[in-house]
Design an enzyme around this catalytic site. Structure first.
Site, PDB file in Angstrom:
ATOM      1  CD  GLU A 193       3.536   2.889 -13.155  1.00  0.00           C
ATOM      2  OE1 GLU A 193       4.638   2.819 -13.030  1.00  0.00           O
ATOM      3  OE2 GLU A 193       2.887   3.862 -12.180  1.00  0.00           O
ATOM      4  CG  ASP A 197       1.902   7.477 -10.679  1.00  0.00           C
ATOM      5  OD1 ASP A 197       2.751   7.000 -11.695  1.00  0.00           O
ATOM      6  OD2 ASP A 197       2.349   7.569  -9.494  1.00  0.00           O
ATOM      7  CG  ASP A 234      -0.548   4.959   1.457  1.00  0.00           C
ATOM      8  OD1 ASP A 234      -0.129   5.169   0.147  1.00  0.00           O
ATOM      9  OD2 ASP A 234      -1.361   4.495   1.955  1.00  0.00           O
ATOM     10  CG  ASP A 268      -7.939   5.293   4.846  1.00  0.00           C
ATOM     11  OD1 ASP A 268      -8.405   4.435   4.432  1.00  0.00           O
ATOM     12  OD2 ASP A 268      -8.137   5.523   6.330  1.00  0.00           O
ATOM     13  CG  HIS A 291       2.350   1.594  -4.630  1.00  0.00           C
ATOM     14  ND1 HIS A 291       3.115   0.626  -3.910  1.00  0.00           N
ATOM     15  CD2 HIS A 291       2.915   1.510  -5.976  1.00  0.00           C
ATOM     16  CE1 HIS A 291       4.531   0.340  -4.739  1.00  0.00           C
ATOM     17  NE2 HIS A 291       4.065   0.805  -5.979  1.00  0.00           N
ATOM     18  CG  ASP A 317      -1.902   1.208   1.383  1.00  0.00           C
ATOM     19  OD1 ASP A 317      -1.857   1.763   0.286  1.00  0.00           O
ATOM     20  OD2 ASP A 317      -2.739   1.124   2.433  1.00  0.00           O
TER      21      ASP A 317
END
Length: 482
Positions: free
Chosen positions: A232, A203, A172, A174, A207, A166
């Site tokens: 990607e 992009d 990052d 949520d 992740h 992730d």
């Protein structure tokens, strides 16, 4: 735009048009998705690429030329926060993000976005620690690392590399938070309408939550006919891409990095071997450094070109494969650099432009060259002609003539109103020849190599066959000269 239209370009992929955290950034360090170069934020009004007015004018010209715009959307992280906030963080191991290191830290992190320059225009949402799962900077300890926001958990709907993939960089996002979902979904439709978009390139999709990715795609596609989503997912293992697509709506596409990996391996396998050193001798003659077909045939592991499509996305999901030879991530000097020899690039482009399956993507640097920056990218010889060949002659049934491991050939038979072509390529110095059927209707006609590598013409016999060929380490595209 007119030149691109003449070459058959139907879509242009542009870099992130959104406000970045740093001046002159390419845009992957996202600060504000809702600022397209309109508000005075982060030391500038526009982005590296220009103002919103200039962006809209470019989109207008593209539409007039019959070209759709696909924007690069970075939805996995944010950076350049306006304020730091008191938070509880837990450090995790770089190589195993499910493994905690130490206990909970009472500290500070830069996780508050208030967008002073934009205010409440376009969106009223202000981002805070509740909207993120992790960050890379403990401001209280002045320490870099990967830190999980206490009480949060990494998304389970991601790739499992490093235990959980992730986290990529910065703060990052949520994607399970209702406010995050609402704001991103609203942004998707807003920017699509604002710029009259035809699609998005997403992009680093491995992740972030694939369930939200599917939701986002379906949400925007529902109101945009012909919408294209391209993810990607950078990995050469087609099994991972296949698993990801199984969770997506059928119209969703991925860049075919496994095929790119095949091209790079083939290119390397046919590269010239270094000359064998000759002991000094008064009677010896100079050793030539040129590469012969015999030398190439002695390469330890020459690639079987007849298997070039094996283990690629094109082979298993042709309608969901976006094929490429290079892009901004794989060009020289980048972290994902994937080198392909200059002589092999025309062959690789012929394989994605002149065959039936896949959606080919041509790299701007290969078409026009890159002369600025740390690494130079040269124009690919013959690429303009290959693009014109696709637009004018790449039609109809495809018949393959894959008879040996170092050369390939095929015919596109054309349709009732569109002409076809014959393609021959060779990875060795000796070149290649193929007797191929192009149709009895072509009997007696003269065919020419539109690339110009072969100067002689080929006459089609009364049965509709022609003896087509190419020079060594090159490709020739044959078309009806009449």
């Amino acid at each position: 735009m007119a030149t691109l239209t003449e070459l058959g370009v139907t879509l242009i992929l542009i870099p992130p048009p959104t406000k970045a955290a740093y001046e002159n950034s390419n845009g992957y360090d996202v600060y504000d998705l809702w600022d397209l170069g309109e508000f005075d934020q982060k030391g500038q009004l526009g982005t590296k690429w220009g103002t919103k007015a200039q962006l809209k004018e470019m989109c207008r010209k593209a539409k007039k030329a019959g070209i759709g715009i696909v924007v690069d959307a970075v939805l996995g992280h944010k950076t350049g926060a306006d304020q730091k906030e008191p938070v509880k963080l837990v450090k995790v191991a770089d190589e195993d993000r499910m493994k905690e290191i130490g206990g909970v830290r009472d500290t500070y992190a830069w996780v508050r976005w208030i967008f002073k320059g934009r205010g409440d225009k376009c969106s009223q949402m202000k981002w805070g620690p509740e909207h993120f799962t992790g960050t890379d900077w403990d401001d209280g300890a002045q320490e870099n690392g990967i830190f999980l926001v206490n009480g949060k958990q990494w998304s389970k709907n991601v790739d499992d590399k490093f235990g959980n993939y992730d986290y990529l960089m910065f703060a990052d996002i949520d994607h399970s938070h209702p406010e995050v979902q609402a704001d991103l979904l609203a942004w998707g439709r807003w920017i699509t309408n604002e710029l009259n978009l035809k699609g998005m390139r997403f992009d680093a999709v491995r992740h972030f939550d694939y369930e939200f990715m599917r939701q986002f795609h379906d949400h925007v596609a529902a109101t945009t006919p012909g919408w294209i989503s391209v993810g990607e997912f950078y990995d050469g293992d087609v099994r991972l891409l296949k698993a990801y697509l199984s969770r997506m709506t059928p119209g969703y596409k991925l860049f075919d990095f496994p095929l790119l990996t095949n091209f790079a391996a083939a290119s390397a396998s046919y590269s010239p071997l270094p000359p064998t050193p000759t002991p000094p001798s008064s009677t010896s003659t100079p050793t030539s450094t040129s590469t012969s077909a015999a030398t190439l045939s002695k390469h330890p592991n020459p690639c079987d070109l007849g298997r070039i499509f094996e283990h690629s996305l094109l082979a298993i999901h042709p309608t969901q494969s976006v094929t490429l030879i290079a892009n901004h991530d794989t060009q020289p000097g980048q972290a994902c650099e994937t080198p392909i020899a200059a002589w092999f690039k025309p062959l690789a482009y012929a394989l994605i432009l002149l065959r039936r399956d896949g959606l080919p993507c041509v790299f701007w640097g290969d078409l026009y060259g890159v002369t600025r920056g740390p690494e130079v990218v040269d124009k690919v010889k013959g690429l303009v002609v290959l693009m014109r060949a696709r637009k004018g002659w790449g039609y109809g049934k495809q018949v393959d003539y894959f008879t040996d491991g170092w050369s390939l050939a095929w015919v596109r038979m054309g349709t009732h109103d569109r002409p076809g072509c014959a393609v021959v390529m060779s990875a060795v110095e000796g070149g290649a020849r193929r007797r191929m059927f192009v149709g009895k209707g072509c009997a007696g006609r003269m065919w020419v190599d539109m690339i110009g590598n072969v100067k002689q013409e080929v006459r089609i016999d009364k049965k509709g066959y022609g003896e087509f060929w190419c020079e060594g380490r090159s490709v020739s595209v044959w078309i009806n000269a009449e």
